[in-house]
Design an enzyme around this catalytic site. Structure first.
Site, PDB file in Angstrom:
ATOM      1  N   HIS A  15      34.021  46.202  37.282  1.00  0.00           N
ATOM      2  CA  HIS A  15      34.494  44.809  37.312  1.00  0.00           C
ATOM      3  C   HIS A  15      33.884  44.106  38.529  1.00  0.00           C
ATOM      4  O   HIS A  15      33.711  44.725  39.592  1.00  0.00           O
ATOM      5  CB  HIS A  15      36.028  44.794  37.381  1.00  0.00           C
ATOM      6  CG  HIS A  15      36.594  43.418  37.172  1.00  0.00           C
ATOM      7  ND1 HIS A  15      36.623  42.486  38.187  1.00  0.00           N
ATOM      8  CD2 HIS A  15      37.095  42.808  36.072  1.00  0.00           C
ATOM      9  CE1 HIS A  15      37.146  41.357  37.708  1.00  0.00           C
ATOM     10  NE2 HIS A  15      37.438  41.525  36.430  1.00  0.00           N
ATOM     11  N   SER A  25      38.512  33.373  32.096  1.00  0.00           N
ATOM     12  CA  SER A  25      39.372  32.253  31.721  1.00  0.00           C
ATOM     13  C   SER A  25      39.593  32.132  30.211  1.00  0.00           C
ATOM     14  O   SER A  25      39.686  31.021  29.672  1.00  0.00           O
ATOM     15  CB  SER A  25      38.843  30.935  32.305  1.00  0.00           C
ATOM     16  OG  SER A  25      38.850  30.995  33.735  1.00  0.00           O
ATOM     17  N   GLU A  27      31.217  39.041  31.723  1.00  0.00           N
ATOM     18  CA  GLU A  27      32.153  38.215  32.497  1.00  0.00           C
ATOM     19  C   GLU A  27      31.395  37.417  33.551  1.00  0.00           C
ATOM     20  O   GLU A  27      31.136  37.929  34.663  1.00  0.00           O
ATOM     21  CB  GLU A  27      33.176  39.106  33.202  1.00  0.00           C
ATOM     22  CG  GLU A  27      34.069  39.877  32.255  1.00  0.00           C
ATOM     23  CD  GLU A  27      35.416  40.170  32.895  1.00  0.00           C
ATOM     24  OE1 GLU A  27      36.429  39.740  32.330  1.00  0.00           O
ATOM     25  OE2 GLU A  27      35.469  40.777  33.975  1.00  0.00           O
ATOM     26  N   GLY A  52      42.333  38.233  32.007  1.00  0.00           N
ATOM     27  CA  GLY A  52      43.054  38.455  33.249  1.00  0.00           C
ATOM     28  C   GLY A  52      44.335  37.634  33.281  1.00  0.00           C
ATOM     29  O   GLY A  52      45.366  38.028  32.732  1.00  0.00           O
ATOM     30  N   GLY A  53      44.267  36.457  33.892  1.00  0.00           N
ATOM     31  CA  GLY A  53      45.454  35.625  34.121  1.00  0.00           C
ATOM     32  C   GLY A  53      46.343  35.442  32.898  1.00  0.00           C
ATOM     33  O   GLY A  53      47.574  35.614  32.988  1.00  0.00           O
ATOM     34  N   GLY A 108      39.051  33.677  36.638  1.00  0.00           N
ATOM     35  CA  GLY A 108      40.181  33.153  37.384  1.00  0.00           C
ATOM     36  C   GLY A 108      40.014  31.707  37.835  1.00  0.00           C
ATOM     37  O   GLY A 108      40.764  31.227  38.674  1.00  0.00           O
ATOM     38  N   GLU A 151      35.109  42.190  40.642  1.00  0.00           N
ATOM     39  CA  GLU A 151      35.923  42.270  41.865  1.00  0.00           C
ATOM     40  C   GLU A 151      35.692  43.595  42.581  1.00  0.00           C
ATOM     41  O   GLU A 151      35.686  43.654  43.814  1.00  0.00           O
ATOM     42  CB  GLU A 151      37.409  42.060  41.518  1.00  0.00           C
ATOM     43  CG  GLU A 151      37.690  40.596  41.204  1.00  0.00           C
ATOM     44  CD  GLU A 151      38.836  40.357  40.247  1.00  0.00           C
ATOM     45  OE1 GLU A 151      39.656  41.270  40.016  1.00  0.00           O
ATOM     46  OE2 GLU A 151      38.899  39.232  39.698  1.00  0.00           O
ATOM     47  N   ASN A 155      43.699  42.787  31.379  1.00  0.00           N
ATOM     48  CA  ASN A 155      43.402  43.303  32.719  1.00  0.00           C
ATOM     49  C   ASN A 155      44.407  42.686  33.686  1.00  0.00           C
ATOM     50  O   ASN A 155      44.245  41.542  34.111  1.00  0.00           O
ATOM     51  CB  ASN A 155      41.962  42.931  33.107  1.00  0.00           C
ATOM     52  CG  ASN A 155      41.626  43.339  34.529  1.00  0.00           C
ATOM     53  OD1 ASN A 155      42.366  44.119  35.144  1.00  0.00           O
ATOM     54  ND2 ASN A 155      40.532  42.821  35.055  1.00  0.00           N
ATOM     55  N   TRP A 156      45.433  43.464  34.011  1.00  0.00           N
ATOM     56  CA  TRP A 156      46.515  42.911  34.844  1.00  0.00           C
ATOM     57  C   TRP A 156      46.152  42.842  36.328  1.00  0.00           C
ATOM     58  O   TRP A 156      46.912  42.273  37.115  1.00  0.00           O
ATOM     59  CB  TRP A 156      47.784  43.761  34.664  1.00  0.00           C
ATOM     60  CG  TRP A 156      48.476  43.544  33.349  1.00  0.00           C
ATOM     61  CD1 TRP A 156      48.134  42.633  32.380  1.00  0.00           C
ATOM     62  CD2 TRP A 156      49.625  44.234  32.852  1.00  0.00           C
ATOM     63  NE1 TRP A 156      48.998  42.721  31.311  1.00  0.00           N
ATOM     64  CE2 TRP A 156      49.930  43.701  31.587  1.00  0.00           C
ATOM     65  CE3 TRP A 156      50.422  45.261  33.360  1.00  0.00           C
ATOM     66  CZ2 TRP A 156      51.010  44.153  30.823  1.00  0.00           C
ATOM     67  CZ3 TRP A 156      51.495  45.716  32.599  1.00  0.00           C
ATOM     68  CH2 TRP A 156      51.789  45.165  31.343  1.00  0.00           C
ATOM     69  N   LYS A 157      45.040  43.459  36.708  1.00  0.00           N
ATOM     70  CA  LYS A 157      44.646  43.469  38.128  1.00  0.00           C
ATOM     71  C   LYS A 157      45.820  43.989  38.978  1.00  0.00           C
ATOM     72  O   LYS A 157      46.539  44.875  38.531  1.00  0.00           O
ATOM     73  CB  LYS A 157      44.147  42.092  38.556  1.00  0.00           C
ATOM     74  CG  LYS A 157      43.063  41.569  37.591  1.00  0.00           C
ATOM     75  CD  LYS A 157      42.354  40.350  38.072  1.00  0.00           C
ATOM     76  CE  LYS A 157      41.308  39.946  37.042  1.00  0.00           C
ATOM     77  NZ  LYS A 157      40.484  38.822  37.441  1.00  0.00           N
TER      78      LYS A 157
HETATM   79  P1  PGA Z   1      40.610  35.735  34.001  1.00  0.00           P
HETATM   80  O1  PGA Z   1      40.076  37.201  34.435  1.00  0.00           O
HETATM   81  O2  PGA Z   1      40.951  35.825  32.531  1.00  0.00           O
HETATM   82  O3  PGA Z   1      41.821  35.502  34.871  1.00  0.00           O
HETATM   83  O4  PGA Z   1      39.505  34.773  34.249  1.00  0.00           O
HETATM   84  C1  PGA Z   1      39.213  37.938  33.621  1.00  0.00           C
HETATM   85  C2  PGA Z   1      38.825  39.237  34.305  1.00  0.00           C
HETATM   86  O5  PGA Z   1      38.605  39.233  35.520  1.00  0.00           O
HETATM   87  O6  PGA Z   1      38.726  40.296  33.646  1.00  0.00           O
END
Ligand code: PGA
Length: 263
Positions: free
Chosen positions: A104, A222, A176, A243-244, A182, A106, A14-16
């Site tokens: 998600h 994470s 999640e 994500g990250g 993050g 966010e 998930n590159w956001k």
């Molecule tokens: P993260 O993000 O790996 O940076 O914690 C995961 C996500 O939001 O899907």
């Protein structure tokens, strides 16, 4: 129900709102060198770039014969219409998008998406022939108040509203915990397993045992190379939403290759 028949893991990037279309092409090509074709025989990988990168990533995946699935991070439930700035599931399907992240945290918290809106997207993604990755997760306050299981069960029940058991069997759920996204704080493998097991039981109640046995449940929050193998070894964790650590092929490839990393 959980441990006997292992489901094929799905590791999703998930590159956001990161990486433009040039950078996207570079990362996908680099990742294809770092992930062996043997690895892809037993693991599914999906790449979820920003919308503006999707056509470029589709082209590189198809022209180079790279075995990663194309993903999107969001969609609108209507097929078309006066929805300025939105992208429909039909448009995504036309680009051979396979997986769409829906709900998600966010989007729920920053963009006010309701449970009903998330459920409409889930149905639209399925109707367009794609697979939703339905995100659920609790806040730190909810975890500390022992409300995690009730919270994620409510989110999942709402998101599956109006979907048939057959459809649900092919869906993906991503557990999640919001406090782990993050932040560098990862849920322990035991805690993540317990919640994923609970989510599978919720699916069994809604859609029956066969859907519960085949639905895939990812953990996200994470995930890094050094915790992926331990998480993935748990019987109800069928992959990761990353994500990250997915933004650079050097940090994402060892997660995809979690089996060899585990030795
Ligand atoms: P993260 O993000 O790996 O940076 O914690 C995961 C996500 O939001 O899907």
């Amino acid at each position: 129900m959980s441990g006997e028949q292992r489901r094929r893991p799905l590791i999703s990037a998930n590159w956001k709102m990161h990486l433009n279309h040039f950078e996207a092409i570079q990362q996908v090509q680099k990742l294809s060198y770092l992930v062996s074709t043997e690895e892809l025989e037993s693991v599914d990988v999906s790449i979820h770039p920003p919308f503006v990168d999707i056509r470029s990533v589709q082209t590189v995946l198809e022209s180079d014969g790279i075995g990663f699935a194309l993903g999107a991070q969001n969609c609108h439930p209507e097929a078309s219409g006066a929805f300025t700035g939105e992208v429909s599931t039909q448009m995504l399907a036309k680009l051979h998008v396979h997986y769409v992240i829906v709900g998600h945290s966010e989007r729920r918290t920053l963009f006010g998406e309701s449970d009903d809106f998330v459920a409409a997207k889930v149905r639209a993604v399925h109707a367009a022939g794609m697979t939703p990755i339905i995100c659920v997760g609790e806040t730190l306050d909810e975890r500390e108040a022992d409300a995690t299981e009730a919270r994620v069960a409510r989110q999942l029940e709402a998101a599956l509203d109006g979907s048939s058991p057959d459809a649900i069997a092919g869906f993906v759920v991503a557990y999640e915990p919001i406090w782990a996204i993050g932040t560098g704080r990862v849920a322990s493998a035991d805690d993540a397993q317990a919640v994923c097991h609970h989510l599978r039981a919720v699916v069994e109640e809604i859609a029956g045992s066969s859907a519960a046995a085949s639905i895939r449940i990812q953990y996200g929050g994470s995930v890094k190379a050094d915790n992926a193998a331990e998480l993935m070894a748990r019987p109800d964790i069928d992959g990761a939403l990353v994500g990250g650590a997915s933004l650079d092929a050097d940090t994402f490839a060892p997660i995809v290759n979690f089996r060899s990393a585990a030795g």
